[in-house]
Design a protein around this motif. Structure first.
Motif, short mmCIF file in Angstrom:
data_model
loop_
_atom_site.label_atom_id
_atom_site.label_comp_id
_atom_site.label_asym_id
_atom_site.label_seq_id
_atom_site.Cartn_x
_atom_site.Cartn_y
_atom_site.Cartn_z
N LEU A 78 0.83 -1.18 0.09
CA LEU A 78 0.02 -0.01 0.09
C LEU A 78 0.98 1.27 -0.20
O LEU A 78 0.71 2.02 -0.94
N ILE A 79 2.04 1.03 0.80
CA ILE A 79 2.81 2.15 0.82
C ILE A 79 3.33 2.69 -0.50
O ILE A 79 3.75 3.77 -0.88
N ALA A 80 3.94 1.60 -1.13
CA ALA A 80 4.46 1.83 -2.45
C ALA A 80 3.59 2.49 -3.33
O ALA A 80 3.91 3.18 -4.20
N ASN A 81 2.29 2.20 -3.28
CA ASN A 81 1.25 2.63 -4.14
C ASN A 81 1.03 3.94 -3.91
O ASN A 81 0.94 4.98 -4.78
N MET A 82 0.91 4.52 -2.56
CA MET A 82 1.02 5.73 -2.15
C MET A 82 2.15 6.61 -2.92
O MET A 82 1.90 7.89 -2.88
N LYS A 83 3.20 6.31 -2.60
CA LYS A 83 4.24 6.78 -2.90
C LYS A 83 4.55 7.46 -4.30
O LYS A 83 4.93 8.52 -4.75
N LEU A 84 3.66 6.71 -5.18
CA LEU A 84 3.52 6.94 -6.54
C LEU A 84 2.64 8.53 -6.72
O LEU A 84 2.68 9.23 -7.57
N ASP A 85 1.84 8.65 -5.69
CA ASP A 85 0.96 9.73 -5.81
C ASP A 85 1.58 10.82 -4.64
O ASP A 85 0.89 12.03 -4.50
N SER A 86 2.73 10.83 -4.23
CA SER A 86 3.12 11.58 -3.42
C SER A 86 3.53 12.90 -4.02
O SER A 86 3.87 13.13 -5.12
N ILE A 87 3.67 13.97 -2.88
CA ILE A 87 4.11 15.31 -3.73
C ILE A 87 5.57 15.26 -3.99
O ILE A 87 5.89 15.71 -5.28
N GLU A 88 6.53 14.50 -3.44
CA GLU A 88 7.73 14.29 -3.90
C GLU A 88 7.80 13.66 -5.29
O GLU A 88 8.51 14.08 -6.24
N SER A 89 6.88 12.48 -5.60
CA SER A 89 7.14 12.03 -6.69
C SER A 89 6.51 12.81 -7.93
O SER A 89 6.95 12.98 -9.08
#
Length: 210
Positions: free
Chosen positions: A19-30
């Motif tokens: 789940l965290i890996a999927n969230m990282k794709l939507d992160s402000i950093e990404s």
């Protein structure tokens, strides 16, 4: 059994890390093309941001009124002091709204969202949610409340063995059960089943109460 021999904990961790890996794709950093470290930031859902803004505006208005009348009386000063004591800017309702939105956005459950280390920014210039990994699954050979709920939610779906869980960190003594029943009756009415009535309800699956 030591923790490394308990398969359910790494199994749960793997699901939450996915789940965290999927969230990282939507992160402000990404979105900004920045390097993503151990923690990252998600945009605060607009509904949650609007709710916090309403609370911030109310607190600010009360503060200004107290300041404006300080020279003549203390009514609004005391009012504002009480308000500050009783009103967190980011309250549990904001968290519930965030959990619901994230669960819907990532097609998962609130139980899984609740396993994440998160913090909501109350700064209007930085409307984001900080995600900092997975919460502890067990401490002192007791399963943390988040992962008791998570394990029970998904045990059947993922064929997890609930018998591998350490005892729950949250439990009720007999005295606390009586207090729990009184609280539930006050909230939902006098005809509500007691704790033991609920625990002894027939079910197709074993249920672990924590």
């Amino acid at each position: 059994m030591i923790a490394d021999e308990l398969k359910i904990y790494p199994q749960m961790n793997a699901r939450v890390e996915k789940l965290i890996a999927n969230m990282k794709l939507d992160s402000i950093e990404s979105i900004n093309g920045e390097t993503i470290g151990d923690s990252f930031h998600l945009p605060l859902p607009s509904r949650v941001n609007n709710y916090i803004s309403l609370r911030r505006d109310a607190l600010s208005t009360a503060s200004c009124r107290a300041e404006d009348t300080l020279g003549t009386h203390l009514t609004w000063v005391h009012y504002h002091m009480d308000m500050m004591k009783q009103t967190e800017l980011v309250d549990t309702v904001a968290w519930e709204m965030l959990y619901q939105k994230l669960a819907a956005s990532y097609a998962t459950s609130i139980e899984e969202i609740n396993c994440l280390h998160m913090a909501i920014s109350g700064d209007p210039a930085k409307p984001y949610v900080r995600v900092a990994g997975v919460k502890p699954m067990h401490m002192n050979e007791k399963t943390t409340p988040e992962f008791v709920a998570y394990a029970n939610r998904y045990a059947e779906s993922y064929d997890w063995d609930l018998a591998e869980l350490y005892p729950p960190a949250l439990a009720l003594s007999f005295e606390e059960v009586s207090m729990f029943d009184d609280m539930v009756k006050q909230m939902f009415g006098g005809d509500t089943m007691s704790f033991f009535d609920v625990a002894n309800q027939p079910s197709g699956d074993d249920v672990s109460l924590a």
